[in-house]
Design a protein around this motif. Structure first.
Motif, PDB file in Angstrom:
ATOM      1  N   PRO A 174       0.971  -0.821   0.331  1.00 29.15           N
ATOM      2  CA  PRO A 174       0.522   0.068   0.075  1.00 29.15           C
ATOM      3  C   PRO A 174       0.782   1.355  -0.097  1.00 29.15           C
ATOM      4  O   PRO A 174       0.585   2.164  -1.045  1.00 29.15           O
ATOM      5  CB  PRO A 174      -0.949  -0.460   1.031  1.00 29.15           C
ATOM      6  CG  PRO A 174      -1.057  -1.631   1.736  1.00 29.15           C
ATOM      7  CD  PRO A 174      -0.090  -1.958   0.738  1.00 29.15           C
ATOM      8  N   ALA A 175       2.324   1.106   0.882  1.00 29.23           N
ATOM      9  CA  ALA A 175       2.842   2.366   0.826  1.00 29.23           C
ATOM     10  C   ALA A 175       3.478   2.882  -0.348  1.00 29.23           C
ATOM     11  O   ALA A 175       3.344   3.968  -1.364  1.00 29.23           O
ATOM     12  CB  ALA A 175       4.076   2.176   2.123  1.00 29.23           C
ATOM     13  N   ARG A 176       4.263   1.609  -1.659  1.00 25.22           N
ATOM     14  CA  ARG A 176       4.569   1.992  -2.478  1.00 25.22           C
ATOM     15  C   ARG A 176       3.236   2.174  -3.485  1.00 25.22           C
ATOM     16  O   ARG A 176       3.923   3.112  -4.454  1.00 25.22           O
ATOM     17  CB  ARG A 176       4.668   0.301  -2.743  1.00 25.22           C
ATOM     18  CG  ARG A 176       6.487   0.561  -4.210  1.00 25.22           C
ATOM     19  CD  ARG A 176       6.924  -0.709  -4.035  1.00 25.22           C
ATOM     20  NE  ARG A 176       7.337  -0.806  -5.156  1.00 25.22           N
ATOM     21  CZ  ARG A 176       8.639  -1.609  -5.839  1.00 25.22           C
ATOM     22  NH1 ARG A 176       8.395  -3.039  -4.722  1.00 25.22           N
ATOM     23  NH2 ARG A 176       9.314  -1.919  -7.009  1.00 25.22           N
ATOM     24  N   ALA A 177       1.970   2.029  -3.232  1.00 21.44           N
ATOM     25  CA  ALA A 177       1.313   1.806  -3.932  1.00 21.44           C
ATOM     26  C   ALA A 177       1.325   3.662  -4.362  1.00 21.44           C
ATOM     27  O   ALA A 177       0.946   4.627  -5.727  1.00 21.44           O
ATOM     28  CB  ALA A 177       0.172   1.551  -4.164  1.00 21.44           C
ATOM     29  N   GLY A 197      -8.518  -1.037   4.433  1.00 19.35           N
ATOM     30  CA  GLY A 197      -7.957  -1.502   5.658  1.00 19.35           C
ATOM     31  C   GLY A 197      -6.317  -1.888   5.444  1.00 19.35           C
ATOM     32  O   GLY A 197      -5.848  -1.325   6.217  1.00 19.35           O
ATOM     33  N   GLN A 198      -6.287  -2.212   4.543  1.00 16.88           N
ATOM     34  CA  GLN A 198      -4.795  -1.869   3.976  1.00 16.88           C
ATOM     35  C   GLN A 198      -4.139  -0.768   3.789  1.00 16.88           C
ATOM     36  O   GLN A 198      -2.911  -0.581   4.231  1.00 16.88           O
ATOM     37  CB  GLN A 198      -4.564  -2.356   2.968  1.00 16.88           C
ATOM     38  CG  GLN A 198      -4.425  -4.439   1.975  1.00 16.88           C
ATOM     39  CD  GLN A 198      -4.598  -4.924   0.888  1.00 16.88           C
ATOM     40  OE1 GLN A 198      -4.584  -3.697  -0.033  1.00 16.88           O
ATOM     41  NE2 GLN A 198      -5.301  -5.769   1.050  1.00 16.88           N
ATOM     42  N   PHE A 199      -4.859   0.227   3.561  1.00 11.70           N
ATOM     43  CA  PHE A 199      -3.358   1.416   3.273  1.00 11.70           C
ATOM     44  C   PHE A 199      -4.033   2.547   5.123  1.00 11.70           C
ATOM     45  O   PHE A 199      -3.256   2.638   5.441  1.00 11.70           O
ATOM     46  CB  PHE A 199      -4.872   2.716   3.024  1.00 11.70           C
ATOM     47  CG  PHE A 199      -4.892   2.291   1.373  1.00 11.70           C
ATOM     48  CD1 PHE A 199      -3.498   2.382   1.201  1.00 11.70           C
ATOM     49  CD2 PHE A 199      -5.870   2.999  -0.018  1.00 11.70           C
ATOM     50  CE1 PHE A 199      -3.179   2.431  -0.591  1.00 11.70           C
ATOM     51  CE2 PHE A 199      -5.780   2.926  -0.962  1.00 11.70           C
ATOM     52  CZ  PHE A 199      -4.078   2.593  -1.645  1.00 11.70           C
ATOM     53  N   VAL A 200      -5.213   1.639   5.844  1.00 10.56           N
ATOM     54  CA  VAL A 200      -4.790   2.061   7.581  1.00 10.56           C
ATOM     55  C   VAL A 200      -3.931   1.190   8.155  1.00 10.56           C
ATOM     56  O   VAL A 200      -3.198   1.839   8.353  1.00 10.56           O
ATOM     57  CB  VAL A 200      -6.449   1.912   7.553  1.00 10.56           C
ATOM     58  CG1 VAL A 200      -6.697   1.816   9.019  1.00 10.56           C
ATOM     59  CG2 VAL A 200      -7.227   3.298   7.465  1.00 10.56           C
ATOM     60  N   ALA A 223     -25.374  -7.923   9.035  1.00 13.77           N
ATOM     61  CA  ALA A 223     -24.077  -8.907   9.209  1.00 13.77           C
ATOM     62  C   ALA A 223     -22.747  -7.423   7.618  1.00 13.77           C
ATOM     63  O   ALA A 223     -22.296  -9.035   7.387  1.00 13.77           O
ATOM     64  CB  ALA A 223     -24.093 -10.337   9.105  1.00 13.77           C
ATOM     65  N   ALA A 224     -23.410  -6.817   7.378  1.00 15.79           N
ATOM     66  CA  ALA A 224     -22.921  -5.996   6.705  1.00 15.79           C
ATOM     67  C   ALA A 224     -21.589  -5.683   6.537  1.00 15.79           C
ATOM     68  O   ALA A 224     -21.615  -5.753   7.779  1.00 15.79           O
ATOM     69  CB  ALA A 224     -23.638  -4.929   6.317  1.00 15.79           C
ATOM     70  N   GLN A 225     -20.789  -5.672   6.029  1.00 14.67           N
ATOM     71  CA  GLN A 225     -19.184  -5.192   6.069  1.00 14.67           C
ATOM     72  C   GLN A 225     -18.977  -4.306   6.670  1.00 14.67           C
ATOM     73  O   GLN A 225     -20.030  -3.227   6.134  1.00 14.67           O
ATOM     74  CB  GLN A 225     -18.907  -5.449   4.814  1.00 14.67           C
ATOM     75  CG  GLN A 225     -17.928  -6.501   4.988  1.00 14.67           C
ATOM     76  CD  GLN A 225     -17.126  -6.413   2.656  1.00 14.67           C
ATOM     77  OE1 GLN A 225     -17.569  -6.408   2.062  1.00 14.67           O
ATOM     78  NE2 GLN A 225     -15.695  -7.162   3.405  1.00 14.67           N
ATOM     79  N   ARG A 226     -17.975  -3.601   7.302  1.00 15.29           N
ATOM     80  CA  ARG A 226     -17.780  -2.426   8.248  1.00 15.29           C
ATOM     81  C   ARG A 226     -16.419  -1.679   6.343  1.00 15.29           C
ATOM     82  O   ARG A 226     -16.813  -2.280   5.869  1.00 15.29           O
ATOM     83  CB  ARG A 226     -16.498  -2.443   8.599  1.00 15.29           C
ATOM     84  CG  ARG A 226     -17.817  -3.208   9.956  1.00 15.29           C
ATOM     85  CD  ARG A 226     -16.759  -3.942  11.205  1.00 15.29           C
ATOM     86  NE  ARG A 226     -15.674  -2.082  11.270  1.00 15.29           N
ATOM     87  CZ  ARG A 226     -14.704  -3.072  12.125  1.00 15.29           C
ATOM     88  NH1 ARG A 226     -14.005  -4.337  12.688  1.00 15.29           N
ATOM     89  NH2 ARG A 226     -13.648  -1.898  12.028  1.00 15.29           N
ATOM     90  N   ILE A 227     -16.646  -0.516   6.997  1.00 13.05           N
ATOM     91  CA  ILE A 227     -16.659   0.134   5.583  1.00 13.05           C
ATOM     92  C   ILE A 227     -14.639  -0.416   4.871  1.00 13.05           C
ATOM     93  O   ILE A 227     -13.776   0.311   3.903  1.00 13.05           O
ATOM     94  CB  ILE A 227     -16.075   2.008   5.239  1.00 13.05           C
ATOM     95  CG1 ILE A 227     -15.380   2.380   6.923  1.00 13.05           C
ATOM     96  CG2 ILE A 227     -17.690   1.989   5.329  1.00 13.05           C
ATOM     97  CD1 ILE A 227     -15.668   3.691   7.203  1.00 13.05           C
ATOM     98  N   ALA A 228     -14.107  -0.748   6.453  1.00 17.51           N
ATOM     99  CA  ALA A 228     -12.551  -0.934   6.088  1.00 17.51           C
ATOM    100  C   ALA A 228     -12.924  -2.597   6.580  1.00 17.51           C
ATOM    101  O   ALA A 228     -13.104  -2.849   7.658  1.00 17.51           O
ATOM    102  CB  ALA A 228     -11.743  -0.517   7.663  1.00 17.51           C
ATOM    103  N   SER A 281      -6.606  -6.208  11.668  1.00 17.69           N
ATOM    104  CA  SER A 281      -6.614  -4.981  13.080  1.00 17.69           C
ATOM    105  C   SER A 281      -5.790  -4.543  13.129  1.00 17.69           C
ATOM    106  O   SER A 281      -4.221  -5.351  13.066  1.00 17.69           O
ATOM    107  CB  SER A 281      -7.001  -5.448  13.903  1.00 17.69           C
ATOM    108  OG  SER A 281      -7.475  -4.987  15.321  1.00 17.69           O
ATOM    109  N   VAL A 282      -5.346  -3.678  13.389  1.00 14.00           N
ATOM    110  CA  VAL A 282      -4.067  -2.926  13.731  1.00 14.00           C
ATOM    111  C   VAL A 282      -3.675  -2.598  14.893  1.00 14.00           C
ATOM    112  O   VAL A 282      -4.171  -3.347  16.387  1.00 14.00           O
ATOM    113  CB  VAL A 282      -4.181  -0.957  13.637  1.00 14.00           C
ATOM    114  CG1 VAL A 282      -4.385  -1.315  12.106  1.00 14.00           C
ATOM    115  CG2 VAL A 282      -5.504  -0.579  14.038  1.00 14.00           C
ATOM    116  N   ALA A 283      -2.330  -2.940  15.082  1.00 12.45           N
ATOM    117  CA  ALA A 283      -1.925  -3.099  17.113  1.00 12.45           C
ATOM    118  C   ALA A 283      -2.587  -2.118  17.269  1.00 12.45           C
ATOM    119  O   ALA A 283      -3.217  -2.076  18.822  1.00 12.45           O
ATOM    120  CB  ALA A 283      -0.223  -2.875  16.690  1.00 12.45           C
TER     121      ALA A 283
END
Length: 299
Positions: free
Chosen positions: A216-219, A241-244, A264-269, A273-275
């Motif tokens: 993601p950061a390289r993109a 989620g990858q960008f976050v 049970a709809a998906q969340r936006i990200a 989970s991040v640490a």
């Protein structure tokens, strides 16, 4: 105008006031049907067209002009790279309903959707969203032509598709009819035959990872190297989620829809989970018909 300020001096405006001092007036183009995209991202070319045409009336009986919205959502000045996301969520955290985000959206939301595209150099989107929604290329918008020219931008943002497999239909208008060539962000180990197919279809393939997938950061960096510093991602959830997780998301433009979906709809990200939760501060809040149009910036 009713306004609230944060400690940093940012203005929070409600529909009780105006975004700016532009003369009253309403857009005249007819509203077109929108096509929602999966889990929080909105629209293809149809949604963008609707964003250009209708909705967004302020409490004084007029629509917020596109110039007012463009001023409110302007990218930071300077040459820094800036990645923002544009998503929608229900009150109970759903990013879509029955697989589409359109039931959560509104006319004003689609105007803001179109405005954000009108300001961006590039729209970054995941391959799954392209496959599910038949994504179309961004189009030139007369309403933003002068602003884009003054900023040294082309007539429309490029669409950049993030994909490891390049499992895409290269006969789609996204590849056959773009105003500017569609970009493919992939890894160095992507299937060679699919890379050839993408290039034969007119897409530009950019390597943004050492393996099959994209870093993601390289993109973000690869796009910036091409002068595409005003970046907008429309999801889907896995890509956001990858960008976050990579800590490269600078801003979230989140529409909070006054709806409840349950289920049970998906969340936006999505994704791991991040640490430590990433903190954002409020940059602005607009309100129309119960919808909150928020901007948060990473601290």
């Amino acid at each position: 105008m009713t306004a609230h300020e944060t400690a940093a001096g940012e203005v929070h405006e409600t529909a009780a006031g105006k975004l700016g001092q532009a003369a009253p007036g309403k857009a005249t183009a007819a509203a077109e049907a929108t096509t929602g995209t999966s889990a929080g991202a909105r629209g293809d070319a149809a949604g963008e067209a609707r964003g250009a045409g209708s909705g967004g009336a302020a409490a004084d009986g007029r629509e917020w002009s596109l110039d007012e919205l463009a001023d409110a959502y302007a990218y930071p000045e300077g040459d820094a790279v800036w990645l923002r996301a544009n998503m929608v969520s229900s009150l109970d955290g759903a990013g879509q309903h029955d697989g589409r985000s359109q039931p959560l959206s509104s006319e004003t939301d689609m105007r803001i959707f179109g405005t954000l595209r009108g300001l961006a150099d590039v729209v970054v989107v995941g391959a799954e969203t392209v496959r599910l929604e038949g994504y179309r290329p961004a189009r030139a918008r007369e309403a933003f032509a002068a602003r884009r020219a003054a900023a040294g931008q082309g007539p429309a943002p490029a669409i950049a598709v993030v994909t490891a497999s390049l499992d895409l239909d290269f006969s789609l208008p996204l590849f056959t009819e773009p105003l500017v060539p569609t970009l493919i962000l992939t890894g160095a180990a992507a299937p060679a035959e699919r890379v050839r197919a993408a290039r034969e279809a007119g897409a530009e393939v950019l390597v943004a990872g050492d393996g099959a997938g994209v870093d993601p950061a390289r993109a973000v960096a690869v796009l910036a190297e091409r002068g595409l510093r005003r970046q907008l991602t429309e999801g889907g959830p896995r890509l956001l989620g990858q960008f976050v997780a990579a800590e490269v998301l600078d801003e979230l433009c989140l529409t909070i829809s006054p709806t409840m979906t349950a289920g049970a709809a998906q969340r936006i990200a999505g994704g791991p989970s991040v640490a430590v939760p990433t903190r954002f501060s409020v940059a602005s809040v607009l309100e129309q018909d119960g919808f909150l149009f928020t901007r948060y910036r990473r601290i």
